[in-house]
Design a protein around this motif. Structure first.
Motif, mmCIF file in Angstrom:
data_model
loop_
_atom_site.group_PDB
_atom_site.id
_atom_site.type_symbol
_atom_site.label_atom_id
_atom_site.label_comp_id
_atom_site.label_asym_id
_atom_site.label_seq_id
_atom_site.Cartn_x
_atom_site.Cartn_y
_atom_site.Cartn_z
ATOM 1 N N ASP A 142 -9.879 -1.190 8.573
ATOM 2 C CA ASP A 142 -9.894 0.127 8.533
ATOM 3 C C ASP A 142 -9.341 0.421 9.864
ATOM 4 O O ASP A 142 -8.500 1.396 9.885
ATOM 5 C CB ASP A 142 -11.507 0.867 8.785
ATOM 6 C CG ASP A 142 -12.186 0.782 7.573
ATOM 7 O OD1 ASP A 142 -11.398 0.885 6.185
ATOM 8 O OD2 ASP A 142 -13.593 0.856 7.255
ATOM 9 N N LYS A 187 -9.055 -1.198 -0.063
ATOM 10 C CA LYS A 187 -7.858 -0.110 -0.054
ATOM 11 C C LYS A 187 -7.030 -0.043 -1.269
ATOM 12 O O LYS A 187 -6.317 0.419 -1.487
ATOM 13 C CB LYS A 187 -6.729 -0.452 1.047
ATOM 14 C CG LYS A 187 -7.460 -0.436 2.564
ATOM 15 C CD LYS A 187 -7.975 0.861 2.942
ATOM 16 C CE LYS A 187 -8.541 1.207 4.239
ATOM 17 N NZ LYS A 187 -9.320 2.517 4.266
ATOM 18 N N TRP A 234 -7.939 -6.259 1.929
ATOM 19 C CA TRP A 234 -7.032 -5.104 1.606
ATOM 20 C C TRP A 234 -6.980 -4.721 0.189
ATOM 21 O O TRP A 234 -7.115 -3.369 -0.121
ATOM 22 C CB TRP A 234 -5.637 -5.187 2.386
ATOM 23 C CG TRP A 234 -5.383 -4.638 3.476
ATOM 24 C CD1 TRP A 234 -5.624 -5.499 4.688
ATOM 25 C CD2 TRP A 234 -4.930 -3.427 3.977
ATOM 26 N NE1 TRP A 234 -5.574 -4.812 5.976
ATOM 27 C CE2 TRP A 234 -4.873 -3.534 5.464
ATOM 28 C CE3 TRP A 234 -4.606 -2.521 3.422
ATOM 29 C CZ2 TRP A 234 -4.432 -2.584 6.164
ATOM 30 C CZ3 TRP A 234 -3.892 -1.285 4.074
ATOM 31 C CH2 TRP A 234 -3.757 -1.379 5.716
ATOM 32 N N GLU A 252 -1.355 4.129 9.960
ATOM 33 C CA GLU A 252 -1.307 5.551 9.505
ATOM 34 C C GLU A 252 -0.766 6.469 10.487
ATOM 35 O O GLU A 252 -0.160 7.339 10.291
ATOM 36 C CB GLU A 252 -2.664 5.899 8.964
ATOM 37 C CG GLU A 252 -2.894 7.367 8.407
ATOM 38 C CD GLU A 252 -3.952 7.894 7.964
ATOM 39 O OE1 GLU A 252 -4.387 8.409 6.635
ATOM 40 O OE2 GLU A 252 -5.112 7.684 8.460
ATOM 41 N N TYR A 273 0.783 -1.068 -0.024
ATOM 42 C CA TYR A 273 0.003 -0.061 0.111
ATOM 43 C C TYR A 273 0.903 1.258 0.191
ATOM 44 O O TYR A 273 1.666 1.289 0.672
ATOM 45 C CB TYR A 273 -0.975 -0.150 1.177
ATOM 46 C CG TYR A 273 -1.966 1.254 1.328
ATOM 47 C CD1 TYR A 273 -3.065 1.238 0.406
ATOM 48 C CD2 TYR A 273 -1.601 2.330 1.735
ATOM 49 C CE1 TYR A 273 -3.930 1.840 0.454
ATOM 50 C CE2 TYR A 273 -2.444 3.322 1.788
ATOM 51 C CZ TYR A 273 -3.721 3.216 1.321
ATOM 52 O OH TYR A 273 -4.406 4.188 1.385
ATOM 53 N N TYR A 326 -5.687 -0.096 9.365
ATOM 54 C CA TYR A 326 -5.362 0.933 8.469
ATOM 55 C C TYR A 326 -5.084 2.422 9.349
ATOM 56 O O TYR A 326 -3.807 3.096 9.152
ATOM 57 C CB TYR A 326 -6.205 1.460 7.329
ATOM 58 C CG TYR A 326 -5.847 2.634 6.428
ATOM 59 C CD1 TYR A 326 -4.912 2.473 5.564
ATOM 60 C CD2 TYR A 326 -6.551 3.741 6.847
ATOM 61 C CE1 TYR A 326 -4.603 3.817 5.012
ATOM 62 C CE2 TYR A 326 -6.195 4.933 6.383
ATOM 63 C CZ TYR A 326 -5.267 4.987 5.177
ATOM 64 O OH TYR A 326 -4.996 6.327 4.641
ATOM 65 N N LYS A 327 -6.137 2.600 10.080
ATOM 66 C CA LYS A 327 -5.964 3.675 11.023
ATOM 67 C C LYS A 327 -4.846 3.763 12.016
ATOM 68 O O LYS A 327 -3.916 4.840 12.099
ATOM 69 C CB LYS A 327 -7.319 3.955 11.667
ATOM 70 C CG LYS A 327 -8.404 4.684 10.797
ATOM 71 C CD LYS A 327 -9.532 4.752 11.432
ATOM 72 C CE LYS A 327 -10.683 5.240 10.855
ATOM 73 N NZ LYS A 327 -12.140 5.165 11.319
#
Length: 272
Positions: A260, A154, A150, A267, A128, A263-264
């Motif tokens: 999600d 994403k 994913w 991130e 990613y 990912y958060k």
């Protein structure tokens, strides 16, 4: 018969069930091969009195200048691999694609150990924003399913869905592609730097924890090939770098929300 280029090595493959190995075409090359892997349907007979290693999965024998590997599944002999420098011959006792795939994967590991600063890790990898996330878990936990989510939510890319080739180059860990990517043969011929490792386990509720090196070490050792006397130095070097990566323990279900949440967190921690 096909010649592929994998990890800067050229390998000529002459397989009995080549048409079922659909990932090979991504790696085709016109370069002259240096290694040769050939499948055979006939029997291979050898003196089995000189066994120097027995494991749950295979026995190893020294025959003249060759190494002979008797491959087993559930204590049943399914095939024989003969390693002779740059030539590797596969003799299929069980004459099917699954056996050929298994034996040829061992042949690839042999080539990898002879030529490169890399090891294999049992994991699915998603890329990613040009950075790779290693998803590791026991077989059947759902790492391939999580990788698929994913891709779906994403637009990530799966580099390898089963056995990731982890190399150490220029002070960083890099994933190299190859076609031995599990029963679904999901792989992409790209390279990517590794950003983190996520150890998955099944849970009704999604919950994530960052691991210490000591916590991560135990989980990591169950997912990577063990060293031998010929690759111990490179194994230690790569494992040390893997343990320097951010590592997470993630209990998750099969949902968009599971993607999600991870990912958060990544991130926030890694500016993914």
């Amino acid at each position: 018969m096909k010649t592929i280029k994998v990890f800067n090595q050229t390998i000529q493959l002459d397989f009995l069930f080549e048409e079922q190995f659909t990932s090979l075409d991504k790696y085709l090359t016109d370069l002259r091969p240096f290694y040769f892997i050939n499948s055979h349907s006939e029997d291979y007979r050898f003196d089995d009195s000189n066994c120097y290693l027995k494991t749950k999965y295979y026995n190893l024998y020294k025959i003249d200048d060759k190494i002979v590997q008797l491959q087993k599944i559930n204590d049943i002999n399914v095939g024989i691999i003969v390693y002779d420098n740059n030539c590797i011959d596969l003799y299929l006792i069980d004459k099917n694609f699954q056996t050929e795939y298994l034996l040829s994967q061992y042949a690839f590991v042999y080539i990898l150990n002879k030529t490169n600063n890399a090891i294999l890790m049992h994991s699915s990898s998603v890329v990613y924003n040009d950075r790779a996330i290693l998803l590791a878990a026991k077989s059947g936990t759902g790492k391939s399913t999580h990788a698929r989510l994913w891709r779906e939510y994403k637009k990530a890319i799966t580099l390898n869905d089963d056995k990731n080739c982890v190399a150490y180059e220029d002070g960083k860990l890099l994933l190299y592609p190859h076609p031995w990517s599990g029963k679904h043969q999901i792989d992409t011929n790209i390279k990517a730097y590794v950003s983190c490792i996520v150890f998955l386990y099944q849970s009704k509720e999604n919950t994530i924890k960052k691991l210490s090196k000591i916590e991560g070490m135990k989980l990591l050792l169950s997912q990577i090939e063990r060293p031998n006397k010929n690759n111990l130095d490179k194994w230690n070097k790569i494992v040390d770098r893997l343990l320097d990566l951010p590592m997470y323990y993630y209990g998750c279900n099969i949902s968009k929300e599971a993607v999600d949440l991870l990912y958060k967190r990544l991130e926030m921690d890694l500016c993914l």
